[in-house]
Design an enzyme around this catalytic site. Structure first.
Site, mmCIF file in Angstrom:
data_model
loop_
_atom_site.group_PDB
_atom_site.id
_atom_site.type_symbol
_atom_site.label_atom_id
_atom_site.label_comp_id
_atom_site.label_asym_id
_atom_site.label_seq_id
_atom_site.Cartn_x
_atom_site.Cartn_y
_atom_site.Cartn_z
ATOM 1 N N SER A 199 57.114 53.876 14.099
ATOM 2 C CA SER A 199 56.257 52.633 14.218
ATOM 3 C C SER A 199 55.995 51.956 12.578
ATOM 4 C CB SER A 199 54.946 53.278 14.909
ATOM 5 O OG SER A 199 54.445 51.878 15.490
ATOM 6 N N ALA A 256 51.009 46.861 16.581
ATOM 7 C CA ALA A 256 51.845 47.756 16.810
ATOM 8 C C ALA A 256 52.990 48.082 15.434
ATOM 9 C CB ALA A 256 52.599 47.516 18.112
ATOM 10 N N CYS A 257 54.277 48.227 15.932
ATOM 11 C CA CYS A 257 55.142 48.409 14.796
ATOM 12 C C CYS A 257 55.353 47.617 13.873
ATOM 13 C CB CYS A 257 56.561 48.596 15.346
ATOM 14 S SG CYS A 257 56.823 50.171 16.665
ATOM 15 N N ALA A 258 54.699 46.341 13.901
ATOM 16 C CA ALA A 258 54.880 45.396 12.843
ATOM 17 C C ALA A 258 53.377 45.410 11.960
ATOM 18 C CB ALA A 258 54.956 43.802 13.522
ATOM 19 N N SER A 259 52.430 46.442 12.270
ATOM 20 C CA SER A 259 51.362 46.257 11.801
ATOM 21 C C SER A 259 51.243 46.410 10.334
ATOM 22 C CB SER A 259 50.435 47.816 12.304
ATOM 23 O OG SER A 259 50.320 47.554 13.492
#
Ligand code: COA
Length: 373
Positions: free
Chosen positions: A333, A155-158
């Site tokens: 993201s 997710a956004c931490a990818s």
């Protein structure tokens, strides 16, 4: 331990953008039409009226003023309210691949590398366009890169998880020039008929090149002093879109196959997670948070970023210390914190310590501590 450098960054920004006022006008026109068409059911208490959105609320609650998008007309068309993207043939590059190549080209130019010198491509993002072949393998082929490529989604931490993987691959010798790309068409998973979240996302793609110091052509950019990752399960940000949707009985609603969040809970729960992660990581490296020159934080909510920086610094951050791009880009993201890094490297001096930190669904959070070369 082998020194790892981040030698280049790149950014692809879609040419079209939507202001809050344009988005709210479309939402409210849809809500009025929906309420008129369902007047009887609403009157009878069988259906709730769609409430109206407001630009003032959006800017105050999130800091977002506009967002770049891959397709504006489809999002603003109240009979559609989703981007309209041409279906590409198998011989054409996918949209994610195309964005990735544009961002990669810039990052490689900064690093002084050509595509053929890359030997690992990591596509790290929230929403992958298809199941397979991996977008990363497509990017690898179009760049003329060797080695391997794979897709990953945290997710956004990818992006920060991608950096950790790149650092690991470089240290263990499985790659020598790693490209991490974060193509995000967030408007594809956004419910533009949901007042609580219709304003949140935008589209963009970022790229980073990582190499071992001894191999780097351009001894510039940043040294990676360390990476720390953390995850903690939560249903407060969720998207049930997936390959089993057609098999699921009874079928899920359209709404359940798009982004859903409990924004207030996310805000409350993620702030301490991120403050703890960055604080602990800096502590392990013997660095005081107050001596960090710049925080490139995930770009979801301005108030959230200010609170995170304030808890770390013990005072309000200046724009220079915690630059903001979400006013123009909204939440992109995995790309958000990297956009902040790419656009805001001005004024940094040799040995300045900076933190790249992303957080989001999972919950997931990643912090990368960097030293300016
Ligand atoms: N226009 C006008 N009013 C709106 C609105 C809109 N578009 N959306 C919600 N409201 C209303 C709500 O209905 C609520 O009304 P009520 O007080 O009468 O019940 C009020 O405004 C407050 O809503 P709430 O959802 O509690 O707002 P908020 O201050 O929490 O802001 C977010 C919402 C999403 C901006 C914020 O919670 C957020 O950004 N959270 C973090 C999200 C995040 O970081 N996610 C990770 C990334 S994926």
């Amino acid at each position: 331990m082998t020194k790892i450098l981040l030698t280049g960054t790149g950014l692809f920004t879609p040419p079209e953008s939507i202001s809050n006022d344009e988005l709210v006008a479309a939402f409210n026109a849809w809500a009025d039409a929906h309420n008129a068409a369902n007047a009887q059911a609403i009157q009878a208490g069988e259906l709730e009226a769609a409430p109206l959105s407001s630009s003032e609320f959006i800017e105050k609650a999130s800091g977002i003023k506009s967002r770049h998008v891959m397709n504006k007309s489809g999002v603003l068309d109240i009979t559609r309210m989703r981007p309209e993207l041409p279906t590409r043939s198998n011989e054409e590059p996918s949209q994610l691949c195309e964005m990735a190549l544009a961002a990669a080209e810039q990052a490689l130019a900064v690093a002084g590398r050509s595509g053929s010198e890359v030997d690992a491509v990591i596509v790290a993002c929230s929403n992958l366009q298809r199941a397979y072949p991996a977008i990363a393998v497509e990017v690898q082929q179009r760049l003329g890169a060797s080695g391997f490529g794979y897709d990953m989604n945290v997710a956004c931490a990818s992006a920060t998880f991608g950096v950790q993987n790149a650092v690991d691959a470089l240290r263990n010798g499985s790659a020598s020039c790693v490209l991490v790309v974060n193509p995000e068409i967030c408007t594809g998973h956004l419910n533009f008929r949901d007042r609580d979240s219709h304003f949140i996302f935008g589209d963009a793609c970022t790229a980073m090149v990582l190499e071992r110091a001894e191999d780097a052509k351009n001894q510039q950019g940043f040294e990676v002093l360390g990476c720390r990752l953390a995850t903690q399960f939560s249903n407060n940000i969720r998207n049930n879109f997936g390959f089993l949707n057609p098999a699921e009985t009874p079928p899920r609603s359209d709404r359940d196959r798009l982004f859903i969040q409990e924004g207030r809970k996310v805000f409350k729960e993620v702030v301490p997670l991120v403050v703890g992660l960055i604080g602990q990581h800096l502590g392990e490296l013997g660095i005081e948070p107050q001596s960090v020159r710049r925080f490139w934080l995930h770009q979801a909510n301005l108030n959230m970023n200010n609170l995170i920086s304030k808890r770390l610094l013990g005072r309000e951050p200046s724009f220079d210390e915690a630059p903001v791009v979400l006013d123009e880009y909204a939440n992109t993201s995995s790309a958000g914190s990297v956009i902040a890094m790419h656009l805001h490297q001005d004024g940094l001096e040799r040995d300045d310590v900076c933190v790249l930190c992303a957080f989001g669904a999972g919950y997931s959070a990643g912090a990368v501590v960097l030293k300016k070369l």
